[in-house]
Scaffold this motif. Structure first.
Motif, PDB file in Angstrom:
ATOM      1  N   GLY A  29       0.826  -1.210   0.000  1.00 15.89           N
ATOM      2  CA  GLY A  29       0.000   0.000   0.000  1.00 15.89           C
ATOM      3  C   GLY A  29       0.854   1.251   0.000  1.00 15.89           C
ATOM      4  N   LEU A  30       1.948   1.214   0.766  1.00 18.47           N
ATOM      5  CA  LEU A  30       2.859   2.371   0.824  1.00 18.47           C
ATOM      6  C   LEU A  30       3.561   2.571  -0.529  1.00 18.47           C
ATOM      7  CD1 LEU A  30       4.580   4.569   2.180  1.00 18.47           C
ATOM      8  CD2 LEU A  30       6.023   2.751   3.133  1.00 18.47           C
ATOM      9  N   LYS A  31       4.030   1.477  -1.124  1.00 16.57           N
ATOM     10  CA  LYS A  31       4.711   1.600  -2.431  1.00 16.57           C
ATOM     11  C   LYS A  31       3.742   2.157  -3.473  1.00 16.57           C
ATOM     12  CE  LYS A  31       8.317  -1.790  -1.752  1.00 16.57           C
ATOM     13  NZ  LYS A  31       8.732  -3.183  -1.856  1.00 16.57           N
ATOM     14  N   ASN A  32       2.506   1.712  -3.400  1.00 17.24           N
ATOM     15  CA  ASN A  32       1.466   2.207  -4.304  1.00 17.24           C
ATOM     16  C   ASN A  32       1.284   3.712  -4.110  1.00 17.24           C
ATOM     17  OD1 ASN A  32      -1.149   2.704  -5.493  1.00 17.24           O
ATOM     18  ND2 ASN A  32      -1.558   0.516  -5.352  1.00 17.24           N
ATOM     19  N   GLN A  33       1.233   4.109  -2.839  1.00 20.35           N
ATOM     20  CA  GLN A  33       1.035   5.519  -2.499  1.00 20.35           C
ATOM     21  C   GLN A  33       2.184   6.367  -3.038  1.00 20.35           C
ATOM     22  OE1 GLN A  33      -1.646   5.324   0.151  1.00 20.35           O
ATOM     23  NE2 GLN A  33      -2.211   7.273  -0.755  1.00 20.35           N
ATOM     24  N   ARG A  34       3.385   5.814  -3.050  1.00 21.32           N
ATOM     25  CA  ARG A  34       4.546   6.570  -3.562  1.00 21.32           C
ATOM     26  C   ARG A  34       4.401   6.813  -5.063  1.00 21.32           C
ATOM     27  NH1 ARG A  34       8.602   3.454   0.237  1.00 21.32           N
ATOM     28  NH2 ARG A  34       8.704   4.977   1.912  1.00 21.32           N
ATOM     29  N   VAL A  35       3.843   5.816  -5.764  1.00 22.27           N
ATOM     30  CA  VAL A  35       3.628   5.998  -7.211  1.00 22.27           C
ATOM     31  C   VAL A  35       2.541   7.056  -7.425  1.00 22.27           C
ATOM     32  CG1 VAL A  35       3.067   4.881  -9.401  1.00 22.27           C
ATOM     33  CG2 VAL A  35       4.272   3.581  -7.632  1.00 22.27           C
ATOM     34  N   LEU A  36       1.439   6.940  -6.672  1.00 21.27           N
ATOM     35  CA  LEU A  36       0.352   7.932  -6.789  1.00 21.27           C
ATOM     36  C   LEU A  36       0.903   9.337  -6.576  1.00 21.27           C
ATOM     37  CD1 LEU A  36      -2.468   6.177  -4.681  1.00 21.27           C
ATOM     38  CD2 LEU A  36      -2.542   6.603  -7.145  1.00 21.27           C
ATOM     39  N   SER A  37       1.704   9.472  -5.537  1.00 27.13           N
ATOM     40  CA  SER A  37       2.234  10.775  -5.170  1.00 27.13           C
ATOM     41  C   SER A  37       3.207  11.303  -6.233  1.00 27.13           C
ATOM     42  CB  SER A  37       2.907  10.633  -3.801  1.00 27.13           C
ATOM     43  OG  SER A  37       3.752  11.682  -3.573  1.00 27.13           O
ATOM     44  N   ALA A  38       4.036  10.426  -6.779  1.00 30.32           N
ATOM     45  CA  ALA A  38       4.991  10.846  -7.826  1.00 30.32           C
ATOM     46  C   ALA A  38       4.232  11.333  -9.061  1.00 30.32           C
ATOM     47  CB  ALA A  38       5.923   9.684  -8.177  1.00 30.32           C
ATOM     48  N   VAL A  39       3.144  10.672  -9.393  1.00 32.00           N
ATOM     49  CA  VAL A  39       2.344  11.098 -10.555  1.00 32.00           C
ATOM     50  C   VAL A  39       1.752  12.489 -10.286  1.00 32.00           C
ATOM     51  CG1 VAL A  39       0.289  10.609 -11.956  1.00 32.00           C
ATOM     52  CG2 VAL A  39       1.813   8.733 -11.263  1.00 32.00           C
ATOM     53  N   GLU A  40       1.255  12.696  -9.072  1.00 34.10           N
ATOM     54  CA  GLU A  40       0.697  14.022  -8.728  1.00 34.10           C
ATOM     55  C   GLU A  40       1.761  15.106  -8.844  1.00 34.10           C
ATOM     56  OE1 GLU A  40      -2.206  14.390  -5.334  1.00 34.10           O
ATOM     57  OE2 GLU A  40      -1.500  12.342  -5.025  1.00 34.10           O
ATOM     58  N   GLU A  41       2.942  14.799  -8.296  1.00 39.57           N
ATOM     59  CA  GLU A  41       4.029  15.786  -8.346  1.00 39.57           C
ATOM     60  C   GLU A  41       4.428  16.063  -9.792  1.00 39.57           C
ATOM     61  OE1 GLU A  41       7.505  14.712  -5.970  1.00 39.57           O
ATOM     62  OE2 GLU A  41       8.692  16.223  -7.040  1.00 39.57           O
ATOM     63  N   SER A  42       4.496  15.016 -10.585  1.00 35.88           N
ATOM     64  CA  SER A  42       4.875  15.165 -11.991  1.00 35.88           C
ATOM     65  C   SER A  42       3.857  16.036 -12.729  1.00 35.88           C
ATOM     66  CB  SER A  42       4.973  13.773 -12.622  1.00 35.88           C
ATOM     67  OG  SER A  42       4.750  13.840 -13.989  1.00 35.88           O
ATOM     68  N   ALA A  43       2.560  15.784 -12.491  1.00 40.29           N
ATOM     69  CA  ALA A  43       1.517  16.560 -13.183  1.00 40.29           C
ATOM     70  C   ALA A  43       1.599  18.032 -12.766  1.00 40.29           C
ATOM     71  CB  ALA A  43       0.152  15.983 -12.855  1.00 40.29           C
ATOM     72  N   GLN A  44       1.885  18.245 -11.497  1.00 40.44           N
ATOM     73  CA  GLN A  44       1.950  19.620 -10.980  1.00 40.44           C
ATOM     74  C   GLN A  44       3.162  20.366 -11.551  1.00 40.44           C
ATOM     75  OE1 GLN A  44       2.784  19.746  -6.833  1.00 40.44           O
ATOM     76  NE2 GLN A  44       2.201  21.882  -6.641  1.00 40.44           N
ATOM     77  N   LYS A  45       4.305  19.672 -11.621  1.00 38.93           N
ATOM     78  CA  LYS A  45       5.538  20.339 -12.076  1.00 38.93           C
ATOM     79  C   LYS A  45       5.737  20.265 -13.578  1.00 38.93           C
ATOM     80  CE  LYS A  45       7.998  19.807  -7.723  1.00 38.93           C
ATOM     81  NZ  LYS A  45       8.929  18.980  -6.945  1.00 38.93           N
ATOM     82  N   GLY A  46       4.937  19.401 -14.242  1.00 41.99           N
ATOM     83  CA  GLY A  46       5.077  19.275 -15.689  1.00 41.99           C
ATOM     84  C   GLY A  46       6.382  18.620 -16.099  1.00 41.99           C
ATOM     85  N   ARG A  47       6.860  17.658 -15.325  1.00 43.28           N
ATOM     86  CA  ARG A  47       8.092  16.934 -15.698  1.00 43.28           C
ATOM     87  C   ARG A  47       8.092  15.522 -15.098  1.00 43.28           C
ATOM     88  NH1 ARG A  47      11.047  16.578 -11.183  1.00 43.28           N
ATOM     89  NH2 ARG A  47      11.207  18.304  -9.715  1.00 43.28           N
ATOM     90  N   TRP A  48       9.064  14.730 -15.529  1.00 45.12           N
ATOM     91  CA  TRP A  48       9.197  13.372 -14.995  1.00 45.12           C
ATOM     92  C   TRP A  48       9.615  13.418 -13.523  1.00 45.12           C
ATOM     93  CZ3 TRP A  48       8.603   8.494 -17.281  1.00 45.12           C
ATOM     94  CH2 TRP A  48       8.233   8.521 -18.624  1.00 45.12           C
ATOM     95  N   VAL A  49       9.120  12.450 -12.747  1.00 39.41           N
ATOM     96  CA  VAL A  49       9.481  12.381 -11.318  1.00 39.41           C
ATOM     97  C   VAL A  49       9.874  10.938 -10.977  1.00 39.41           C
ATOM     98  CG1 VAL A  49       8.515  12.497  -8.968  1.00 39.41           C
ATOM     99  CG2 VAL A  49       8.059  14.339 -10.597  1.00 39.41           C
ATOM    100  N   LYS A  50      10.954  10.797 -10.219  1.00 41.42           N
ATOM    101  CA  LYS A  50      11.364   9.460  -9.754  1.00 41.42           C
ATOM    102  C   LYS A  50      10.447   9.021  -8.605  1.00 41.42           C
ATOM    103  CE  LYS A  50      16.036   9.077 -11.311  1.00 41.42           C
ATOM    104  NZ  LYS A  50      15.531   8.968 -12.698  1.00 41.42           N
ATOM    105  N   VAL A  51      10.112   7.738  -8.555  1.00 41.76           N
ATOM    106  CA  VAL A  51       9.207   7.232  -7.511  1.00 41.76           C
ATOM    107  C   VAL A  51       9.983   7.088  -6.210  1.00 41.76           C
ATOM    108  CG1 VAL A  51       7.742   5.299  -6.809  1.00 41.76           C
ATOM    109  CG2 VAL A  51       7.730   6.101  -9.189  1.00 41.76           C
TER     110      VAL A  51
END
Ligand SMILES: NC(=O)c1ccc[n+]([C@@H]2O[C@H](COP(=O)([O-])OP(=O)(O)OC[C@H]3O[C@@H](n4cnc5c(N)ncnc54)[C@H](O)[C@@H]3O)[C@@H](O)[C@H]2O)c1
Length: 380
Positions: free
Chosen positions: A358-380
């Motif tokens: 669940g935590l690893k999943n949450q890290r992916v969710l969060s990285a996608v949010e950060e990426s969408a907000q910053k408009g760039r690729w984000v490491k998980v």
């Protein structure tokens, strides 16, 4: 004599009904290492929870979840509340030594998920996130085939979770469209399932690039007056969430979660392509798995249609139900989840997906949010 595990269920609506059915059916169709008692059902509304108790088959009710997590009579706490209540209840349950089954997504954010995992580890309880789609027999068969290397080197993981219940702009605001209660709307709610299946079947996400969008930023409040001006509320989460990603094993992933796909009700499509073949799954035809085997004779290659209903252990889970060809449905996935969870509780062994998943999943969710907000690729 087998011991008895007493369950407390928190929440009684959609998932409350699905989980109640699972707790009732699991001992009837699976060999469980403990007896199950549907002990206490919790909801916030006295009349509502009492009526649900009678309908869903629970012995007692409470309107305060603390009574369940603190009761010496309860062994298992099953959390099916909206996401904002998961962490507090799960941590309190763990501190009281209860085993915890928690609905997905595990938490509102990474910080909460970390705290839940730490509490579960500290208390040495058995913990599981209810990503029930892992236990669809066709998906479990896909997992087996992936483990056997049936597809060779994997190139692509493609997944799409499409619904259409928000296309109507008059559909009222509810907890799923609020950041404070859902985390990130359709992204957390349904992309979390696709991320889980990707991690389960293919590998860990390494980096992601995402796009989140809200098509209808304001909706009527459910409690709007019948006469007079309607009250509107802001939708502050995405209605749709798309991302591409690279996995640690080099696999390219593209995932799409949307509630704006007119005509799609609970459409979950998974396709995995490898050097030796491909797998394709569609939840709306959930008893089947499509397999393209590159080793077939050249003149008859094509996707073969595997009806996943063979018993005697030939195909996973499904043999506990009916003779071959007698299909199963959505509710069975929860029964399979509960059956594996109960046996893990008796054996004191981890059962996936754990809170760590669940935590690893949450890290992916969060990285996608950060990426969408910053408009760039984000490491998980
Ligand atoms: N596994 C799946 O496929 C799946 C499908 C749907 C929902 N879910 C998840 O299940 C959870 C619940 O979703 P749902 O669709 O059942 O929601 P719902 O709105 O239908 O029901 C929520 C229930 O929680 C109760 N509740 C809310 N706050 C509470 C509190 N503080 N104390 C006690 N009870 C409380 C409500 O009274 C209600 O009974 C969410 O985390 C959701 O993401 C999972």
């Amino acid at each position: 004599m087998a011991k008895t595990l007493r369950v407390g269920l928190i929440g009684y609506r959609f998932m409350g009904r699905a989980h109640s059915n699972a707790w009732r059916q699991a001992p009837r169709f699976f060999h469980l290492k403990a007896n199950i008692e549907l002990h206490t059902l919790c909801g916030r509304n006295t009349a509502g929870v009492q009526s649900a108790r009678a309908q869903l088959g629970w012995q007692h009710t409470t309107t305060d979840w603390r009574e369940i997590v603190e009761s010496p009579l309860i062994d298992i706490v099953d959390i099916v509340t909206p996401t904002d209540a998961h962490a507090e209840i799960a941590i309190a349950a763990a501190k009281n030594g209860k085993h915890v089954l928690c609905e997905k997504p595990l938490a509102l954010d990474v910080k909460q998920a970390e705290a839940m995992l730490a509490a579960a580890h500290k208390a040495k309880i058995v913990h599981m996130v209810c990503h029930n789609y892992r236990r669809i027999p066709a998906i479990a068969l896909a997992k087996r085939m992936m483990g056997e290397g049936a597809l060779g080197r994997i190139f692509h993981y493609r997944a799409r979770y499409a619904q259409d219940w928000l296309v109507d702009p008059e559909f009222p605001l509810n907890w799923r469209m609020q950041k404070a209660t859902s985390g990130s709307g359709a992204h957390a709610d349904i992309n979390s399932h696709l991320i889980d299946l990707g991690r389960h079947l293919v590998g860990e996400f390494q980096e992601v690039c995402g796009l989140l969008h809200t098509f209808v930023p304001e909706r009527p409040l459910a409690e709007s007056p019948v006469k007079g001006p309607r009250k509107m509320g802001k939708v502050n989460v995405p209605d749709a969430a798309l991302f591409v990603g690279r996995m640690e094993n080099g696999v390219l992933a593209n995932l799409e979660a949307t509630r704006f796909a007119s005509g799609r009700k609970n459409h979950i499509e998974i396709e995995i392509n490898g050097s030796k073949g491909s797998l394709f799954f569609d939840f709306e035809d959930m008893n089947r798995l499509k397999f393209y085997n590159g080793d077939d004779l050249k003149d008859r290659r094509g996707f073969r249609d595997i009806l996943v209903t063979e018993r005697d252990g030939v195909q996973p889970y499904v043999g506990h139900w009916w003779p071959p060809g007698h299909l199963i449905g959505y509710e069975h996935t929860f029964v399979h989840t509960v059956a594996d969870f109960v046996n893990a509780c008796v054996e004191g062994k981890p059962v996936s997906p754990t809170f760590e998943d669940g935590l690893k999943n949450q890290r992916v969710l969060s990285a996608v949010e950060e990426s969408a907000q910053k408009g760039r690729w984000v490491k998980v």
